[in-house]
Write an enzyme that holds these catalytic residues in place. Sequence first.
Site, short mmCIF file in Angstrom:
data_model
loop_
_atom_site.label_atom_id
_atom_site.label_comp_id
_atom_site.label_asym_id
_atom_site.label_seq_id
_atom_site.Cartn_x
_atom_site.Cartn_y
_atom_site.Cartn_z
N HIS A 95 -4.85 62.39 -104.10
CA HIS A 95 -3.73 61.48 -104.39
C HIS A 95 -4.12 60.45 -105.45
O HIS A 95 -5.20 59.87 -105.38
CB HIS A 95 -3.28 60.77 -103.11
CG HIS A 95 -2.51 61.68 -102.20
ND1 HIS A 95 -3.10 62.71 -101.51
CD2 HIS A 95 -1.19 61.74 -101.92
CE1 HIS A 95 -2.18 63.36 -100.82
NE2 HIS A 95 -1.02 62.79 -101.06
N PRO A 96 -3.20 60.22 -106.39
CA PRO A 96 -3.47 59.20 -107.40
C PRO A 96 -3.33 57.81 -106.80
O PRO A 96 -2.59 57.62 -105.83
CB PRO A 96 -2.36 59.45 -108.43
CG PRO A 96 -1.22 59.95 -107.61
CD PRO A 96 -1.84 60.77 -106.49
N SER A 112 5.04 62.40 -107.79
CA SER A 112 4.36 61.12 -107.62
C SER A 112 4.97 60.06 -108.55
O SER A 112 5.15 58.90 -108.15
CB SER A 112 2.87 61.30 -107.91
OG SER A 112 2.20 60.11 -107.70
N PHE A 147 -6.40 54.78 -101.03
CA PHE A 147 -5.32 54.32 -100.14
C PHE A 147 -4.09 55.19 -100.37
O PHE A 147 -3.64 55.35 -101.50
CB PHE A 147 -5.00 52.86 -100.47
CG PHE A 147 -3.77 52.31 -99.81
CD1 PHE A 147 -3.78 51.97 -98.47
CD2 PHE A 147 -2.61 52.10 -100.55
CE1 PHE A 147 -2.66 51.43 -97.86
CE2 PHE A 147 -1.47 51.56 -99.94
CZ PHE A 147 -1.50 51.23 -98.60
N VAL A 148 -3.57 55.78 -99.29
CA VAL A 148 -2.36 56.61 -99.40
C VAL A 148 -1.30 56.06 -98.46
O VAL A 148 -1.56 55.79 -97.28
CB VAL A 148 -2.66 58.10 -99.07
CG1 VAL A 148 -1.36 58.92 -99.08
CG2 VAL A 148 -3.65 58.68 -100.08
N ALA A 151 5.26 56.14 -100.51
CA ALA A 151 5.88 55.11 -101.35
C ALA A 151 7.39 55.06 -101.14
O ALA A 151 7.99 53.99 -101.17
CB ALA A 151 5.56 55.39 -102.82
#
Length: 202
Positions: A95-96, A112, A147-148, A151
């Site tokens: 994950h970015p 994303s 950190f995910v 959003a």
Amino acid sequence: MSSSALTCFQKCCPKVIKHYPFNQKTVPMDISAVNALPYEDFVNIFGNVVEKCPLITAAVWTRRPFTSFNALEAAINEFIDALPESGKEGILRCHPDLAGKHLHSGALTRESQEEQTRAGMDVLSSAEASQMTRLNEEYKGRFGFPFVICARMNDKVTILRELSERCQNERAAERARGIGEVKKICRLRLQGLVLSDATNKL
Ligand SMILES: NC(=O)N[C@H]1NC(=O)NC1=O
């Protein structure tokens, strides 16, 4: 897509077919159309429901036929749950960063980019952006993975608060929490691709 699969898919879901190729946005298809997809198309369409983890989609294809949207989602979640902890951390590392350098350079995946933009990650004040960068680095330094958070279920205020609070957690708890967020992201991405069960029982 092979021509026989294309015909089958056209019959199952005529509205979707005009949106081919599938790496673009599509109208959600029903579960029988999903079950009719050959492997390559299945991976092309669903390969990013877990960010940059098409391996999961490729593995789950063997679980067809899915009886419902929920069954497809459950197959993905079961695959994730069966991974060793190192595999779960690997998923998190795909994950970015939220509001990271790739958001402004346009290097994120389409999904994303949309999720981060919708949560206001592209319009942070300079103070918020510096806080986000500092806390993202602190989090990665402490846990060894980013950190995910889902959003689309948050905004910049709740994301910054969660990031700050979750920096205090233990590693195992954070790994589990991050994977829980991956599943939420996955569910919302799937909902954009497959009709939900109310309209969609085999
Ligand atoms: N780091 C992180 O949470 N990234 C993501 N979250 C989300 O909803 N989309 C993402 O790319």
